[in-house]
Design a protein around this motif. Sequence first.
Motif, short mmCIF file in Angstrom:
data_model
loop_
_atom_site.label_atom_id
_atom_site.label_comp_id
_atom_site.label_asym_id
_atom_site.label_seq_id
_atom_site.Cartn_x
_atom_site.Cartn_y
_atom_site.Cartn_z
N ILE A 35 0.85 -1.19 0.00
CA ILE A 35 0.00 0.00 0.00
C ILE A 35 0.88 1.24 0.00
N GLY A 36 0.25 2.38 -0.31
CA GLY A 36 0.97 3.65 -0.35
C GLY A 36 0.16 4.67 -1.09
N ALA A 37 0.47 5.92 -0.90
CA ALA A 37 -0.26 7.00 -1.59
C ALA A 37 -0.03 6.92 -3.09
N ASN A 38 -0.96 7.50 -3.86
CA ASN A 38 -0.79 7.56 -5.31
C ASN A 38 0.52 8.29 -5.64
N GLY A 39 1.28 7.74 -6.58
CA GLY A 39 2.52 8.38 -7.00
C GLY A 39 3.75 7.95 -6.23
N THR A 40 3.59 7.01 -5.26
CA THR A 40 4.77 6.55 -4.49
C THR A 40 5.53 5.45 -5.21
N GLY A 41 4.96 4.92 -6.31
CA GLY A 41 5.70 3.94 -7.11
C GLY A 41 5.31 2.49 -6.88
N TYR A 379 -19.98 11.36 -10.60
CA TYR A 379 -18.61 10.87 -10.72
C TYR A 379 -18.65 9.52 -11.42
N LYS A 380 -18.20 9.50 -12.69
CA LYS A 380 -18.39 8.32 -13.54
C LYS A 380 -17.15 7.44 -13.58
N GLN A 381 -17.37 6.21 -14.09
CA GLN A 381 -16.24 5.29 -14.30
C GLN A 381 -15.42 5.67 -15.52
N SER A 382 -16.01 6.48 -16.41
CA SER A 382 -15.32 6.81 -17.66
C SER A 382 -14.07 7.64 -17.39
N GLU A 383 -13.17 7.61 -18.36
CA GLU A 383 -11.90 8.32 -18.22
C GLU A 383 -12.11 9.84 -18.20
N LEU A 384 -11.21 10.53 -17.51
CA LEU A 384 -11.22 11.99 -17.49
C LEU A 384 -11.02 12.52 -18.91
N GLU A 385 -11.84 13.49 -19.30
CA GLU A 385 -11.75 14.06 -20.65
C GLU A 385 -10.85 15.30 -20.63
N TYR A 386 -9.89 15.33 -21.52
CA TYR A 386 -8.97 16.47 -21.61
C TYR A 386 -8.32 16.46 -22.98
N ARG A 387 -7.75 17.61 -23.36
CA ARG A 387 -7.02 17.70 -24.63
C ARG A 387 -5.54 17.39 -24.38
N PRO A 388 -4.85 16.82 -25.35
CA PRO A 388 -3.46 16.40 -25.14
C PRO A 388 -2.55 17.53 -24.65
N GLU A 389 -2.82 18.78 -25.08
CA GLU A 389 -1.94 19.89 -24.71
C GLU A 389 -2.32 20.55 -23.38
N GLN A 390 -3.38 20.06 -22.73
CA GLN A 390 -3.86 20.72 -21.51
C GLN A 390 -3.01 20.38 -20.29
N ARG A 391 -2.73 21.43 -19.51
CA ARG A 391 -2.08 21.25 -18.21
C ARG A 391 -3.16 21.20 -17.13
N VAL A 392 -2.77 20.71 -15.95
CA VAL A 392 -3.74 20.50 -14.86
C VAL A 392 -4.49 21.78 -14.53
N ILE A 393 -3.77 22.88 -14.31
CA ILE A 393 -4.41 24.12 -13.87
C ILE A 393 -5.31 24.71 -14.96
N VAL A 431 -1.87 16.97 -18.16
CA VAL A 431 -2.82 16.02 -17.57
C VAL A 431 -2.48 14.60 -18.00
N ALA A 432 -2.02 14.45 -19.23
CA ALA A 432 -1.69 13.12 -19.76
C ALA A 432 -0.58 12.43 -18.97
N LYS A 433 0.25 13.20 -18.25
CA LYS A 433 1.37 12.62 -17.50
C LYS A 433 0.96 12.12 -16.12
N LEU A 434 -0.26 12.44 -15.67
CA LEU A 434 -0.70 12.06 -14.34
C LEU A 434 -0.91 10.55 -14.24
N SER A 435 -0.73 10.02 -13.03
CA SER A 435 -1.02 8.60 -12.78
C SER A 435 -2.53 8.38 -12.77
N GLY A 436 -2.94 7.11 -12.80
CA GLY A 436 -4.37 6.80 -12.78
C GLY A 436 -5.06 7.37 -11.55
N GLY A 437 -4.41 7.24 -10.38
CA GLY A 437 -5.00 7.76 -9.15
C GLY A 437 -5.09 9.27 -9.15
#
Length: 624
Positions: A35-41, A379-393, A431-437
Amino acid sequence: MNYLSAENIAKSFGDKWLFRNVTFGLSRGDKVALIGANGTGKTTFLNILAGLMPPEEGEVSLRKDIRLAYLDQSPTFDEALPVMEVIFASSNPLAQVVKRYERALLQGNDQELTAILGEMDTLRAWDFEAQAKEILGRLGIQDVDALFGTLSGGQRKRVALAKVLLEDPDLLILDEPTNHLDLDTVEWLENYLKSQNTTLLVVTHDRYFLDKVCNTVLELEGGSAYPYKGNYAYYLEKKAEREEAEAAEIDKARNLMRKELDWIRRQPKARGTKAKYRVDAFEDLKDKASQKKYDNQMELNVRATRLGSKIVELQSVGKRFGERELIHNFLYTFRKGDRIGVVGQNGMGKSTLLNMITGELRPDNGQVVRGDTVQFGYYKQSELEYRPEQRVIDLVKEVAEVVRLGTGQTVTVSQFLQTFLFPPAKQHDYVAKLSGGEKRRLQLLLMLMQEPNFLILDEPTNDLDISSLNVLEEFLANFPGCLMIVSHDRYFLDRLVDHLFVFEGEGRIRDFPGNYTDYREWQQAREAEQKQASSKAASTPREVPAPSSSEAAPKRKLSYKEQRELESLEKEIATLEQRKTQLLGQLNGGGTHEELTAWATEIEQLTATLEDKEMRWLELSEFA
């Protein structure tokens, strides 16, 4: 017997170490939860242990005669293969010998068949195909001839899970195996893994699963690994002790550093070499004192729009797809404070009901009436929708520039992102670089920014770490609006819901008063009663009526006593129906847990009594 050893392994991501100097071993019979927080590897750690990725430092060794099977989060196979061929496309000796046997049988190669028969007997491979179909069926895969490429993401994961289970490995590594499974299947998998002698390493956030299956917890945190010999409850206790001790050490180091800093500043520069050991010790002390305490938890504190008295009414709604009826004339009136769990096997229509409530899908019959003040957060099971060039903020700013908190304060989007564990540097990542969690966490943030007062959460626990789950549970427990949850996480349901919509198949939805554990206990008691009744009926000899001819025997007429019984039955049935309708109305109106349980029990008894009296009425009415 030691199966696997990892000595001082390390892996970095960019300029950041995910973990370093981690030593870990797996012995026969160990069942370890990672176990571990998201992003701990965690996934990276599994890939290194499974031999799919080399460590940057250290080494991993696997005992030579050990068979390892690994279920990753996104399994890939030849999409043109049928499901059963995917199962047989394996290094498993059982699968290979069965495949050779079937090929020799088709080719009529008697010499090859004779050679294989001995292997089939030795490996006891005759039942392999039946066993494969049984496990696939348990995991909800009934069509074994379907092409792998036509399956949904969840179905692909279940086929891959069946494949690794059938390989009967000595060491089994599973990455989030309970995602995309319904509750019945999670319980089956739990019991299956408990009963097997397989050594197990699993990443999961299912706390009941951890408690029942695993005997060791390994936590990745701050680049280090901390083992706890015990189940999840033991881990929580010992982790709290460790964090308290480490926090005390950090406080002590900070106090000492202030004194040492004062000493360093008072010393003449020319005398610096006289106490070099003390200056070096100061640098070590500074590293210790600069460590952060345990504050890596997100905060959920958002405003909810006021909810009026009229919320949502389901007026005998129904939905079918082709010949299959998913929902049959379901009626329910939502009230303030409703906290409903939605459970049932995959494909029974749970998401269909949610989509009809929100207006994304129209019912085939009946009507969904929504109040004017209802603001859905879906809050759906479907993937988060975003454009490839979009940053989180940038993605978050498309919803709003500022966020109103539950306290009435207003914060910037950047500040709000930080409370969801997105520091300034991460906010400018793509956004594309984020982990699943991290993507799931961002999806939750975007939904809550819209100030909903009716939350509908479809499998919200997938890909969230346990720490984030605890915070989400705390927020939902205090949420003032209506709440509907579809989840396979039994702990999550038990803590948050007070009644269930249970999809029983053929369009039937049972409104059950109580949480998931209450329902399972009721279901088990009911099954035991039915089994006992069946055994009793089987042991009682039945009278076989003598054959009769309609021409030879005149139609029997009711006796005076039977005539009176028939008239009495009609009145009794009407009274029972009236009482049942009254109780259903009380259930929909809500009440205390004790009242809801009592009403549900009485409804079950009334239904059984009605069935008996209606059968007797039918018997007598034939001769009236």
